[in-house]
Structure formats: structure tokens, C-alpha cells
Design a protein around this motif. Structure first.
Motif, mmCIF file in Angstrom:
data_model
loop_
_atom_site.group_PDB
_atom_site.id
_atom_site.type_symbol
_atom_site.label_atom_id
_atom_site.label_comp_id
_atom_site.label_asym_id
_atom_site.label_seq_id
_atom_site.Cartn_x
_atom_site.Cartn_y
_atom_site.Cartn_z
ATOM 1 N N GLU A 1 0.831 -1.207 0.000
ATOM 2 C CA GLU A 1 0.000 0.000 0.000
ATOM 3 C C GLU A 1 0.864 1.255 0.000
ATOM 4 O O GLU A 1 0.532 2.250 -0.642
ATOM 5 N N GLY A 2 1.980 1.224 0.718
ATOM 6 C CA GLY A 2 2.901 2.362 0.719
ATOM 7 C C GLY A 2 3.479 2.611 -0.660
ATOM 8 O O GLY A 2 3.565 3.757 -1.118
ATOM 9 N N LYS A 3 3.852 1.540 -1.348
ATOM 10 C CA LYS A 3 4.376 1.667 -2.708
ATOM 11 C C LYS A 3 3.312 2.228 -3.644
ATOM 12 O O LYS A 3 3.598 3.066 -4.500
ATOM 13 N N ARG A 4 2.082 1.764 -3.483
ATOM 14 C CA ARG A 4 0.992 2.271 -4.322
ATOM 15 C C ARG A 4 0.782 3.760 -4.097
ATOM 16 O O ARG A 4 0.568 4.512 -5.050
ATOM 17 N N GLU A 5 0.847 4.196 -2.855
ATOM 18 C CA GLU A 5 0.645 5.608 -2.541
ATOM 19 C C GLU A 5 1.750 6.465 -3.151
ATOM 20 O O GLU A 5 1.488 7.524 -3.721
ATOM 21 N N VAL A 6 2.988 5.996 -3.061
ATOM 22 C CA VAL A 6 4.109 6.714 -3.673
ATOM 23 C C VAL A 6 3.921 6.760 -5.187
ATOM 24 O O VAL A 6 4.122 7.807 -5.820
ATOM 25 N N LEU B 1 1.139 6.662 -6.866
ATOM 26 C CA LEU B 1 0.072 7.620 -7.174
ATOM 27 C C LEU B 1 0.595 9.045 -7.133
ATOM 28 O O LEU B 1 0.288 9.858 -8.011
ATOM 29 N N GLN B 2 1.393 9.363 -6.147
ATOM 30 C CA GLN B 2 1.966 10.704 -6.050
ATOM 31 C C GLN B 2 2.867 11.001 -7.241
ATOM 32 O O GLN B 2 2.846 12.105 -7.792
ATOM 33 N N THR C 1 9.520 2.201 -7.396
ATOM 34 C CA THR C 1 8.630 1.517 -6.439
ATOM 35 C C THR C 1 8.711 0.004 -6.502
ATOM 36 O O THR C 1 8.209 -0.671 -5.611
ATOM 37 N N LEU D 1 -3.291 2.076 -11.462
ATOM 38 C CA LEU D 1 -3.303 3.271 -10.613
ATOM 39 C C LEU D 1 -3.596 4.524 -11.448
ATOM 40 O O LEU D 1 -4.310 5.425 -11.001
#
Length: 80
Positions: A43-48, A50-51, A66, A76
Motif C-alpha cells: 500500500e505504501g508503494k501504491r501511494e508513492v 500515485l503521487q 517503487t 493506478l
């Protein structure tokens, strides 16, 4: 129980699981924690990612940074 506490190896004996059910629960908790950590990292990788997509960076660069695959990055991109 008092007799066990007097034994030289009492600390080891008292740490033994009381039953297979208890041992199974302990193993399940350990596996659950590991799975939770993996999910959190993902989830952390996905958030990065997305940013990075919001900043307009390429899917290739995002994948490299990532370690997500390009298919996941494209999913994404559709969420934006």
C-alpha cells in the motif's frame, strides 16, 4: 506446577505451548503479522506511485523506483 518451577530448566518448560491449539494460534498470529506487513508495504508503494503519477512521471521510472510492475501502475493511472 510448583515442582516444575523448582527444576533448573523451568523457564524453558514454562514457555512451552500448553496445547496444539495454542501453538496453532501463535503460528497464525505470526503469519497474520507478516501478511499485514506485506500489505502495508504494498500500500505504501501504491501511494508513492500515485503521487509520482500526479507529478507526471513516466510509468517506467515509477516502476523502477517503487518496484511495482507496469500493469499495476497503469491500474493506478486509471484511479486518478
Amino acid at each position: 506446577m510448583e515442582e516444575v518451577k523448582k527444576l533448573p530448566e523451568a523457564d524453558v518448560i514454562l514457555e512451552l505451548p500448553i496445547s496444539y491449539e495454542e501453538k496453532g494460534k501463535a503460528i497464525g498470529r505470526k503469519e497474520g503479522k507478516l501478511e499485514g506487513r506485506k500489505e502495508g508495504i504494498f500500500e505504501g508503494k501504491r501511494e508513492v506511485a500515485l503521487q509520482m503519477l500526479r507529478k507526471g512521471l513516466s510509468a517506467g521510472l515509477i516502476a523502477e523506483v517503487t518496484q511495482l510492475n507496469k500493469e499495476e501502475i497503469e491500474k493506478l493511472r486509471k484511479e486518478l
